[in-house]
Write an enzyme that holds these catalytic residues in place. Structure first.
Site, PDB file in Angstrom:
ATOM      1  N   HIS A  60      31.732  36.506   1.097  1.00 16.00           N
ATOM      2  CA  HIS A  60      31.835  37.519   0.939  1.00 16.00           C
ATOM      3  C   HIS A  60      32.478  38.787   0.507  1.00 16.00           C
ATOM      4  O   HIS A  60      33.612  39.095  -0.158  1.00 16.00           O
ATOM      5  CB  HIS A  60      32.404  37.878   2.793  1.00 16.00           C
ATOM      6  CG  HIS A  60      33.608  37.530   3.549  1.00 16.00           C
ATOM      7  ND1 HIS A  60      34.487  38.906   3.158  1.00 16.00           N
ATOM      8  CD2 HIS A  60      34.077  36.544   3.503  1.00 16.00           C
ATOM      9  CE1 HIS A  60      35.440  38.193   3.335  1.00 16.00           C
ATOM     10  NE2 HIS A  60      35.667  37.268   3.547  1.00 16.00           N
ATOM     11  N   ASP A  77      40.634  38.800  -0.503  1.00 12.29           N
ATOM     12  CA  ASP A  77      39.734  38.332   0.236  1.00 12.29           C
ATOM     13  C   ASP A  77      38.322  38.808   1.160  1.00 12.29           C
ATOM     14  O   ASP A  77      38.548  40.347   2.134  1.00 12.29           O
ATOM     15  CB  ASP A  77      40.826  37.166   2.081  1.00 12.29           C
ATOM     16  CG  ASP A  77      39.906  37.056   3.285  1.00 12.29           C
ATOM     17  OD1 ASP A  77      38.684  36.346   2.975  1.00 12.29           O
ATOM     18  OD2 ASP A  77      40.421  37.323   4.621  1.00 12.29           O
ATOM     19  N   GLU A  97      31.133  39.378   7.352  1.00 18.52           N
ATOM     20  CA  GLU A  97      32.037  38.423   7.676  1.00 18.52           C
ATOM     21  C   GLU A  97      33.439  38.626   8.630  1.00 18.52           C
ATOM     22  O   GLU A  97      33.787  37.651   9.712  1.00 18.52           O
ATOM     23  CB  GLU A  97      32.232  37.693   6.304  1.00 18.52           C
ATOM     24  CG  GLU A  97      32.323  35.769   6.283  1.00 18.52           C
ATOM     25  CD  GLU A  97      34.704  35.913   6.401  1.00 18.52           C
ATOM     26  OE1 GLU A  97      35.125  34.441   6.818  1.00 18.52           O
ATOM     27  OE2 GLU A  97      35.467  36.841   6.504  1.00 18.52           O
ATOM     28  N   GLU A  98      33.808  39.479   7.740  1.00 15.51           N
ATOM     29  CA  GLU A  98      35.248  39.671   8.588  1.00 15.51           C
ATOM     30  C   GLU A  98      34.886  39.788  10.205  1.00 15.51           C
ATOM     31  O   GLU A  98      35.965  40.144  11.127  1.00 15.51           O
ATOM     32  CB  GLU A  98      36.150  40.616   8.306  1.00 15.51           C
ATOM     33  CG  GLU A  98      36.502  40.571   6.483  1.00 15.51           C
ATOM     34  CD  GLU A  98      37.571  39.515   6.435  1.00 15.51           C
ATOM     35  OE1 GLU A  98      37.837  39.487   7.076  1.00 15.51           O
ATOM     36  OE2 GLU A  98      37.766  39.075   5.263  1.00 15.51           O
ATOM     37  N   ASP A 144      35.431  31.301  -0.472  1.00 19.32           N
ATOM     38  CA  ASP A 144      36.846  31.556   0.436  1.00 19.32           C
ATOM     39  C   ASP A 144      38.122  31.389   0.466  1.00 19.32           C
ATOM     40  O   ASP A 144      38.550  30.825   0.114  1.00 19.32           O
ATOM     41  CB  ASP A 144      35.779  31.909   2.485  1.00 19.32           C
ATOM     42  CG  ASP A 144      36.246  33.481   2.835  1.00 19.32           C
ATOM     43  OD1 ASP A 144      37.349  33.713   2.171  1.00 19.32           O
ATOM     44  OD2 ASP A 144      35.738  33.557   4.096  1.00 19.32           O
ATOM     45  N   HIS A 204      45.609  38.413   5.090  1.00 15.69           N
ATOM     46  CA  HIS A 204      45.260  40.118   5.315  1.00 15.69           C
ATOM     47  C   HIS A 204      46.592  40.750   5.564  1.00 15.69           C
ATOM     48  O   HIS A 204      46.227  41.470   6.959  1.00 15.69           O
ATOM     49  CB  HIS A 204      44.588  39.183   6.991  1.00 15.69           C
ATOM     50  CG  HIS A 204      43.762  39.329   7.417  1.00 15.69           C
ATOM     51  ND1 HIS A 204      42.794  38.643   9.067  1.00 15.69           N
ATOM     52  CD2 HIS A 204      41.951  38.533   6.318  1.00 15.69           C
ATOM     53  CE1 HIS A 204      42.204  38.333   7.999  1.00 15.69           C
ATOM     54  NE2 HIS A 204      41.081  37.878   7.087  1.00 15.69           N
TER      55      HIS A 204
END
Length: 350
Positions: free
Chosen positions: A70, A187, A221-222, A242, A322
């Protein structure tokens, strides 16, 4: 096909992370990926939801594989324009406000202008606020200080900023001499760069895969539903590429490819996981099998959507997920190698 040289992959990742693409506003980076592929004579299509799909027809067209990564990232949206002209934010994706505190950012207005700023606590100054260190890092106290002369909400609106405008975080990407790449948004743009590099190397080598394989560059995706649409009915195996999450109690690291056995959605397909491990062992690919306690992927989203596929999850080990993320080129290399060995391998007989 040469798998050891990751210079190209790292350069692609560096370009990707510098393109703002919080979930919901990914058109610019999807266009970049499509143009990059076009330059390599690799056709792709963009779906109604805005994701991108590359299909490689295989020798066997009755069974399909899907790999997804993603391109959407964490970010924020303008929630409120304060009376002093600063901005309150609404979070996009699952991060913690303290992870964004002090970060440079850009606000994209509806007419496409980018206005820079800094994400700060309202009580940032220790010389003024007694609770500068103890005040809650939350949506009430976190704000954006714009790099424009604004004294009130009217001044801010005169810049074209309104509620609902997207806010992206400065990635601050850097590749060190010791082989680390550190940046926000690894990410999952590290995985996107890996898939792009694999596609180019396949085309350069003129290889035909054993099965028709679809590469989905997902864009939601998030927020939970990136790659759970546009999955062809012939698909029997689905792998999300991922990040591997690192921390206390985790097996994964920044130097190997992480193969997920289970996340918050439950176990991944056992047979597919064993196949990935066997391929890693056969081809001397350094790997770790791991469990991610607070994690969900596009593969798990596809399962919740009801797809009858074997699902797996692999990826480079990413430290400080994150937040200010980092991985090593060796992890990128091993992940790329495992993807190649997987897509060129035959499916195990039942």
């Amino acid at each position: 096909m040469e798998l050891k040289d990751t210079k190209q992959t790292i350069e692609v990742i560096k370009q990707l992370v510098q393109i703002p693409s919080p979930s919901g506003n990914t058109g610019r980076v999807i266009t970049f990926v499509q143009k990059w592929l076009e330059e390599k004579n690799i056709p792709s299509v963009i779906t109604n939801k805005g994701s991108l799909i590359v299909t490689e027809e295989g020798k066997d067209t009755s069974k399909h594989r899907v790999l997804t990564a993603h391109v959407d990232t964490l970010g924020a949206m303008v929630k409120e324009i304060k009376s002093d002209g600063r901005l309150k934010l609404s979070m996009i994706g699952g991060f913690r406000w303290n992870a964004a505190e002090g970060e440079y950012c850009s606000v994209e207005t509806s007419d496409g202008n980018m206005i820079s700023g800094t994400i700060l606590m309202h009580q940032a100054s220790v010389h003024v606020y007694k609770d500068a260190g103890s005040a809650s890092r939350d949506e009430q106290n976190i704000e954006v200080r714009l790099d424009e002369v604004v004294h009130n909400a009217e001044d801010t609106r005169a810049l074209g900023i309104e509620v609902g405008d997207f806010v992206s975080f400065d990635p601050r990407v850097e590749v060190t001499e010791s082989g680390f790449i550190k940046s926000r948004h690894l990410d999952d743009k590290a995985s996107v760069g890996i898939l792009m590099s694999v596609l180019e190397k396949l085309h350069t080598a003129g290889e035909t895969l054993p099965y028709t394989t679809h590469f989905i560059i997902a864009n939601n995706e998030e927020i939970g539903y990136g790659g759970n649409s546009n999955i062809p009915k012939e698909t029997v195996e689905y792998i999300a590429v991922d990040m591997g999450a690192l921390g206390d109690g985790q097996a994964s690291d920044e130097y190997t490819v992480s193969i997920c056995a289970k996340d918050s959605s439950g176990p991944y397909h056992y047979g597919l996981r064993k196949q990935l491990v066997e391929l890693a062992q056969k081809y001397d690919i350094d790997y770790k099998v791991d469990i991610y306690p607070f994690y969900g992927s596009d593969a798990s989203a596809a399962m919740k959507a009801g797809y009858d596929v074997k699902h797996g999850l692999i990826g480079a080990g990413i430290d400080s997920s994150h937040a200010n993320e980092r991985t090593h080129v060796s992890s990128i290399s091993h992940t790329e190698a495992l993807i190649y060995r997987y897509i060129t391998a035959l499916m195990p007989k039942e």
